[in-house]
Design a protein around this motif. Sequence first.
Motif, PDB file in Angstrom:
ATOM      1  N   GLY A 187     113.375 104.799  50.593  1.00 53.08           N
ATOM      2  CA  GLY A 187     113.933 104.251  51.819  1.00 53.08           C
ATOM      3  C   GLY A 187     113.575 105.006  53.084  1.00 53.08           C
ATOM      4  O   GLY A 187     113.993 104.602  54.180  1.00 53.08           O
ATOM      5  N   GLN A 188     112.800 106.073  52.987  1.00 49.18           N
ATOM      6  CA  GLN A 188     112.450 106.896  54.140  1.00 49.18           C
ATOM      7  C   GLN A 188     110.970 106.732  54.482  1.00 49.18           C
ATOM      8  O   GLN A 188     110.118 106.756  53.605  1.00 49.18           O
ATOM      9  CB  GLN A 188     112.751 108.376  53.858  1.00 49.18           C
ATOM     10  N   TRP A 189     110.684 106.567  55.776  1.00 50.30           N
ATOM     11  CA  TRP A 189     109.299 106.459  56.229  1.00 50.30           C
ATOM     12  C   TRP A 189     108.695 107.850  56.353  1.00 50.30           C
ATOM     13  O   TRP A 189     109.343 108.778  56.855  1.00 50.30           O
ATOM     14  CB  TRP A 189     109.231 105.761  57.580  1.00 50.30           C
ATOM     15  N   GLN A 190     107.454 107.988  55.873  1.00 52.76           N
ATOM     16  CA  GLN A 190     106.741 109.258  55.992  1.00 52.76           C
ATOM     17  C   GLN A 190     105.378 108.997  56.618  1.00 52.76           C
ATOM     18  O   GLN A 190     104.691 108.037  56.255  1.00 52.76           O
ATOM     19  CB  GLN A 190     106.551 109.920  54.622  1.00 52.76           C
ATOM     20  N   ALA A 191     104.997 109.853  57.542  1.00 55.70           N
ATOM     21  CA  ALA A 191     103.702 109.708  58.203  1.00 55.70           C
ATOM     22  C   ALA A 191     102.571 110.035  57.224  1.00 55.70           C
ATOM     23  O   ALA A 191     102.757 110.760  56.237  1.00 55.70           O
ATOM     24  CB  ALA A 191     103.631 110.634  59.416  1.00 55.70           C
ATOM     25  N   THR A 192     101.392 109.483  57.499  1.00 55.59           N
ATOM     26  CA  THR A 192     100.205 109.760  56.674  1.00 55.59           C
ATOM     27  C   THR A 192      99.092 110.281  57.596  1.00 55.59           C
ATOM     28  O   THR A 192      98.182 109.539  57.966  1.00 55.59           O
ATOM     29  CB  THR A 192      99.739 108.499  55.935  1.00 55.59           C
ATOM     30  N   PRO A 193      99.158 111.558  57.962  1.00 55.04           N
ATOM     31  CA  PRO A 193      98.140 112.126  58.860  1.00 55.04           C
ATOM     32  C   PRO A 193      96.780 112.289  58.197  1.00 55.04           C
ATOM     33  O   PRO A 193      95.784 112.543  58.871  1.00 55.04           O
ATOM     34  CB  PRO A 193      98.729 113.486  59.238  1.00 55.04           C
ATOM     35  N   ARG A 194      96.732 112.156  56.874  1.00 49.42           N
ATOM     36  CA  ARG A 194      95.468 112.241  56.160  1.00 49.42           C
ATOM     37  C   ARG A 194      95.576 111.387  54.898  1.00 49.42           C
ATOM     38  O   ARG A 194      96.659 110.989  54.486  1.00 49.42           O
ATOM     39  CB  ARG A 194      95.131 113.687  55.794  1.00 49.42           C
ATOM     40  N   GLY A 195      94.446 111.115  54.273  1.00 51.92           N
ATOM     41  CA  GLY A 195      94.437 110.407  52.995  1.00 51.92           C
ATOM     42  C   GLY A 195      94.260 108.909  53.125  1.00 51.92           C
ATOM     43  O   GLY A 195      94.469 108.307  54.181  1.00 51.92           O
ATOM     44  N   VAL A 196      93.816 108.302  52.032  1.00 50.91           N
ATOM     45  CA  VAL A 196      93.747 106.840  51.893  1.00 50.91           C
ATOM     46  C   VAL A 196      94.595 106.503  50.667  1.00 50.91           C
ATOM     47  O   VAL A 196      94.308 106.976  49.571  1.00 50.91           O
ATOM     48  CB  VAL A 196      92.296 106.335  51.734  1.00 50.91           C
ATOM     49  N   PRO A 197      95.649 105.712  50.825  1.00 45.51           N
ATOM     50  CA  PRO A 197      96.570 105.503  49.711  1.00 45.51           C
ATOM     51  C   PRO A 197      95.928 104.772  48.542  1.00 45.51           C
ATOM     52  O   PRO A 197      95.344 103.698  48.720  1.00 45.51           O
ATOM     53  CB  PRO A 197      97.699 104.666  50.329  1.00 45.51           C
ATOM     54  N   GLN A 198      96.019 105.354  47.359  1.00 52.97           N
ATOM     55  CA  GLN A 198      95.533 104.676  46.158  1.00 52.97           C
ATOM     56  C   GLN A 198      96.411 103.457  45.914  1.00 52.97           C
ATOM     57  O   GLN A 198      97.619 103.549  45.900  1.00 52.97           O
ATOM     58  CB  GLN A 198      95.599 105.613  44.963  1.00 52.97           C
ATOM     59  N   GLY A 199      95.788 102.319  45.709  1.00 52.37           N
ATOM     60  CA  GLY A 199      96.524 101.080  45.493  1.00 52.37           C
ATOM     61  C   GLY A 199      96.111  99.989  46.453  1.00 52.37           C
ATOM     62  O   GLY A 199      96.281  98.813  46.175  1.00 52.37           O
ATOM     63  N   GLY A 200      95.553 100.370  47.611  1.00 48.25           N
ATOM     64  CA  GLY A 200      95.067  99.376  48.557  1.00 48.25           C
ATOM     65  C   GLY A 200      93.641  98.971  48.243  1.00 48.25           C
ATOM     66  O   GLY A 200      92.816  99.808  47.864  1.00 48.25           O
ATOM     67  N   PRO A 201      93.278  97.686  48.395  1.00 48.45           N
ATOM     68  CA  PRO A 201      91.917  97.228  48.063  1.00 48.45           C
ATOM     69  C   PRO A 201      90.826  97.872  48.896  1.00 48.45           C
ATOM     70  O   PRO A 201      89.668  97.916  48.481  1.00 48.45           O
ATOM     71  CB  PRO A 201      91.985  95.715  48.338  1.00 48.45           C
ATOM     72  N   LEU A 202      91.175  98.390  50.075  1.00 48.71           N
ATOM     73  CA  LEU A 202      90.171  98.983  50.939  1.00 48.71           C
ATOM     74  C   LEU A 202      89.888 100.447  50.603  1.00 48.71           C
ATOM     75  O   LEU A 202      88.818 100.976  50.930  1.00 48.71           O
ATOM     76  CB  LEU A 202      90.642  98.871  52.399  1.00 48.71           C
ATOM     77  N   SER A 203      90.823 101.104  49.931  1.00 46.44           N
ATOM     78  CA  SER A 203      90.706 102.543  49.687  1.00 46.44           C
ATOM     79  C   SER A 203      89.461 102.945  48.901  1.00 46.44           C
ATOM     80  O   SER A 203      88.819 103.944  49.246  1.00 46.44           O
ATOM     81  CB  SER A 203      91.966 103.059  48.988  1.00 46.44           C
TER      82      SER A 203
END
Length: 428
Positions: A187-203
Amino acid sequence: MTSVHALERQLEAIVTRENLQRAWKRVKANKGAAGVDAISVTDFPAWARQHWPTIKQQLLNGDYQPEAVRRVWIPKPNGDKRPLGIPNVADRIIQQAIAQQLAPHFEREFSDHSYGFRPGRNAHQAVKQVRDYLRARYRMVVDIDLAAFFDSVNHDVLMRLLRQRIRDKRVLQLIGRYLRAGVIENGQWQATPRGVPQGGPLSPLLANIVLHELDVYLHRCGHKFARYADDFVICVRSRRAAERVQENVQRFLENRLKLCVNVNKSRICTSNELEFLGFCFRGTKIVWSGKALSRFKHRIRQLTGRSWGVSPGFRYRELRRYVMGWLNYFALSEYYRPIPELDEWLRRRLRCCYWKQWRWPRTKINHLVSLGVSLNEAIKTGVSSKGPYAMSRTPITQMAMSNKWLTAQGLVSIKDQWVRFHYPVSTA
């Protein structure tokens, strides 16, 4: 100027009806869980009829803001967990549409020694490439491990590489927004200053774009290497050369690509000590690794557990699905010797299941007689006080529950699957 540099009006091509329909079919086929908006693949068409025209216009105007991804943790074979980011279905479709348009242009530049997340390429080809190097006597290996690669991709480096090839600033802006969309965990938003999330088709495409710079560097240095996503090895002929290569490549990864090398897992080893994509090498032969075999046996023990209260039909279906899936990958092993032993071990475990399921002496005797055992032999066997594992090896139980009988019940043969992989029958 390459064809990639001609991508000046790429966003219009991304949002065409044909491209989006193709992206939707791919996302639908992959199924997957819902993102933070809780809209499933099944519910998406009804939602899209109302909202998609607005989203498309926002994309063209440069106003679209992707939602954060939902983070879940997936168990790894070693007991650790890896993060997986699940975008909303709408964002998965947009990412897939972007990847479909960009990938063909980048494919023209990617290295022939890169095998991960690319059409017509797979892990088997990477393993065979390493085997070919070993046959050419490149038998010292530099095995460099990238620490949490997908979570540590530097956004500035990635965007710099994208700007070299894409001129449509709206596409660059959209990709940047996906990178910075953040994650929702508990339930908490966290920033992503680096990385490409595994699970997205573009990653996967973005990962290959970053690591393509490594491929270019290795080619320029004349190294013999194979890469599957962030797993790569470099083969050389001497330890001295390996030490020099390891130092230079580590410096390039850290200084040029801003990636973190896991020095505890990176190493220099001989080919006989190498484990790559689940396989090891005996001389120049490909063999599945000890870890892979241990995981296989562990899962088989679960599926043939004598206390698992499921029907035989369900057990055989689960066994067939797992064994065939495992062998579709690991049948690449060229070492035949353990194959018959695994088949024998699997059959023995199934005989144990039946023996325990029959439970009472009278039931055992009746089943043995129905399977062709004489009454006297059935009685002597059925009243034995030995445990199921010991009884599974007796001549009587093996004759009653023969290999042919187990096959008729639905047991898949490990040996047959291995032979079909290595000696496919021509249908011509």
